[in-house]
Write a protein that holds these residues in place. Structure first.
Motif, short mmCIF file in Angstrom:
data_model
loop_
_atom_site.label_atom_id
_atom_site.label_comp_id
_atom_site.label_asym_id
_atom_site.label_seq_id
_atom_site.Cartn_x
_atom_site.Cartn_y
_atom_site.Cartn_z
N SER A 140 -9.65 7.91 8.99
CA SER A 140 -9.20 5.95 9.02
C SER A 140 -7.40 6.64 8.63
O SER A 140 -6.71 5.96 9.43
CB SER A 140 -9.24 5.75 7.77
N ARG A 141 -7.39 8.27 8.77
CA ARG A 141 -5.88 8.75 8.93
C ARG A 141 -6.70 10.03 10.00
O ARG A 141 -5.46 10.34 9.63
CB ARG A 141 -6.31 9.56 7.44
N ARG A 142 -7.47 9.51 10.76
CA ARG A 142 -7.09 10.72 12.28
C ARG A 142 -7.04 11.90 11.03
O ARG A 142 -5.92 12.60 12.58
CB ARG A 142 -6.37 9.45 13.04
N LEU A 143 -7.66 12.53 10.28
CA LEU A 143 -7.84 13.70 10.36
C LEU A 143 -8.79 14.19 10.57
O LEU A 143 -9.74 13.84 10.43
CB LEU A 143 -7.12 14.10 8.15
N LYS A 144 -9.26 16.33 10.13
CA LYS A 144 -10.27 16.39 11.36
C LYS A 144 -9.88 17.70 9.66
O LYS A 144 -9.06 18.49 9.07
CB LYS A 144 -9.73 17.59 12.58
N ALA A 168 -16.02 12.57 14.06
CA ALA A 168 -14.51 12.53 14.04
C ALA A 168 -13.52 13.65 13.20
O ALA A 168 -12.60 13.28 13.24
CB ALA A 168 -14.44 11.01 14.49
N CYS A 169 -14.52 13.97 12.74
CA CYS A 169 -13.57 13.85 11.68
C CYS A 169 -13.50 16.44 11.44
O CYS A 169 -13.16 16.77 10.61
CB CYS A 169 -13.16 13.55 10.50
N LEU A 170 -14.82 16.02 11.32
CA LEU A 170 -15.66 17.92 10.79
C LEU A 170 -15.68 19.01 12.32
O LEU A 170 -16.09 18.81 13.02
CB LEU A 170 -17.09 18.01 10.29
N ASP A 171 -14.52 19.27 12.18
CA ASP A 171 -13.28 20.81 12.80
C ASP A 171 -14.17 21.16 13.12
O ASP A 171 -15.18 22.07 14.18
CB ASP A 171 -12.61 20.55 13.01
N VAL A 172 -14.46 22.31 12.16
CA VAL A 172 -15.41 23.82 12.73
C VAL A 172 -15.64 23.94 10.86
O VAL A 172 -14.59 23.76 10.02
CB VAL A 172 -14.35 24.56 13.01
N GLY A 173 -17.01 25.38 9.95
CA GLY A 173 -17.31 25.34 8.97
C GLY A 173 -17.64 26.61 9.36
O GLY A 173 -18.10 27.11 10.10
N PHE A 174 -16.59 27.72 8.08
CA PHE A 174 -16.88 28.33 8.10
C PHE A 174 -17.65 29.05 6.60
O PHE A 174 -17.72 28.54 6.22
CB PHE A 174 -15.95 29.61 7.74
N VAL A 175 -18.63 30.51 7.01
CA VAL A 175 -19.72 30.20 5.72
C VAL A 175 -19.24 32.35 5.53
O VAL A 175 -19.22 32.64 6.97
CB VAL A 175 -21.02 30.32 5.27
N SER A 176 -18.67 32.71 4.60
CA SER A 176 -17.96 33.79 4.66
C SER A 176 -18.48 34.54 3.18
O SER A 176 -17.62 34.44 2.27
CB SER A 176 -16.48 34.20 5.04
N TYR A 177 -19.55 34.85 3.08
CA TYR A 177 -19.42 35.22 1.51
C TYR A 177 -19.25 36.90 1.40
O TYR A 177 -19.32 36.66 0.42
CB TYR A 177 -22.13 35.12 1.29
N CYS A 192 -8.64 22.87 15.53
CA CYS A 192 -7.80 22.08 15.32
C CYS A 192 -7.55 21.00 13.97
O CYS A 192 -7.56 19.96 14.05
CB CYS A 192 -8.68 21.13 16.12
N ALA A 193 -8.52 21.24 13.08
CA ALA A 193 -7.76 20.48 11.86
C ALA A 193 -7.10 20.81 11.36
O ALA A 193 -5.82 21.24 11.25
CB ALA A 193 -9.31 21.26 10.43
N ASP A 194 -6.29 19.16 10.51
CA ASP A 194 -5.17 19.20 9.16
C ASP A 194 -5.75 19.30 8.07
O ASP A 194 -4.64 19.90 7.55
CB ASP A 194 -4.82 17.66 9.78
N VAL A 195 -6.87 19.32 7.76
CA VAL A 195 -7.44 19.69 6.41
C VAL A 195 -8.51 21.15 6.45
O VAL A 195 -9.09 21.28 6.95
CB VAL A 195 -7.74 18.67 5.75
N ALA A 196 -8.35 21.81 5.18
CA ALA A 196 -9.67 22.82 5.18
C ALA A 196 -10.20 22.84 3.63
O ALA A 196 -8.89 22.07 2.74
CB ALA A 196 -8.78 24.02 5.47
N VAL A 197 -10.88 22.59 3.11
CA VAL A 197 -11.05 22.98 1.92
C VAL A 197 -12.43 24.07 1.62
O VAL A 197 -13.11 25.10 3.32
CB VAL A 197 -12.67 21.92 1.31
N SER A 198 -12.06 25.04 0.98
CA SER A 198 -12.88 26.13 0.38
C SER A 198 -13.57 26.24 -0.72
O SER A 198 -12.94 25.31 -2.06
CB SER A 198 -11.70 27.25 0.82
N ARG A 219 -1.84 20.78 6.69
CA ARG A 219 -1.26 21.38 7.82
C ARG A 219 -0.93 20.37 8.01
O ARG A 219 -1.34 18.77 8.08
CB ARG A 219 -1.73 21.73 9.14
N THR A 220 0.50 20.16 8.07
CA THR A 220 1.45 18.33 8.14
C THR A 220 2.57 19.01 9.74
O THR A 220 1.75 20.06 10.22
CB THR A 220 2.23 18.90 6.89
N GLY A 221 2.15 17.69 9.89
CA GLY A 221 3.07 17.18 11.39
C GLY A 221 3.89 18.65 12.10
O GLY A 221 4.47 18.90 13.14
#
Length: 176
Positions: free
Chosen positions: A13-17, A41-50, A91-97, A122-124
């Motif tokens: 709904s917020r056009r965030l990835k 539409a919203c999941l860009d990439v995932g990293f697994v770094s153990y 291309c993500a705007d948001v990352a969670v770790s 990541r802001t505009g």
């Protein structure tokens, strides 16, 4: 609606990835989202770094940060989230770790179930706002991992709402 569905709805709904940078959860955060129809539409990439070398080499986590604060730390989680957003092709705007312990730690380490999280936005104008917290989850190894993955997702909207108003508004964002 369950947590992954809520997150897909919110991000879409917020056009965030979203990008994920996961250690202890081993890809479970991204997997929960991928299970929701429309998540593309919203999941860009995932990293697994153990490993420490994975965190340093792929996400740019400083060796000094890992040595000074330990792998289970908000400082490492912050660098993981920021590092995901800085990767070429992201291309993500948001990352969670997430980084932590699902089992008991060596003597003197954090208690079993300790999980550190970070959410980076990541802001505009390409500025990064990052939030972090530590939680402890009870249960067996996979119970902790699952609870941590769902918790990481559940806090995305909360921290998005902590951003300055001008930075939250989709009209203020530029598409990457």
């Amino acid at each position: 609606m369950d947590i992954p569905e809520q997150v897909v709805s919110f991000l879409t709904s917020r056009r965030l990835k979203l990008a994920t940078a996961e250690s202890c959860t081993g890809g479970q955060i991204a997997s929960y989202l991928a299970g929701v129809p429309g998540s593309g539409a919203c999941l860009d990439v995932g990293f697994v770094s153990y490993s420490p070398s994975g965190k340093a080499g792929f996400l740019g986590v400083s060796e000094t940060t890992m040595e000074k604060f330990g792998l289970t730390s908000e400082e490492v989680a912050r660098e993981m989230a920021k590092g995901a957003l800085r990767q070429e092709g992201c291309c993500a705007d948001v990352a969670v770790s997430n980084t932590g312990l699902a089992d008991a730690a060596p003597e003197g380490g954090p208690p079993a179930g300790t999980q550190c999280f970070a959410w980076s936005f990541r802001t505009g104008n390409s500025e990064l706002f990052t939030f972090a917290e530590t939680r402890q989850f009870p249960g067996e190894r996979n119970d902790v991992r699952s609870a941590a993955a769902l918790y990481a997702l559940s806090r995305i909207e909360h921290y998005f709402n902590q951003l300055p108003r001008a930075q939250r508004e989709p009209s203020q964002r530029t598409t990457p």
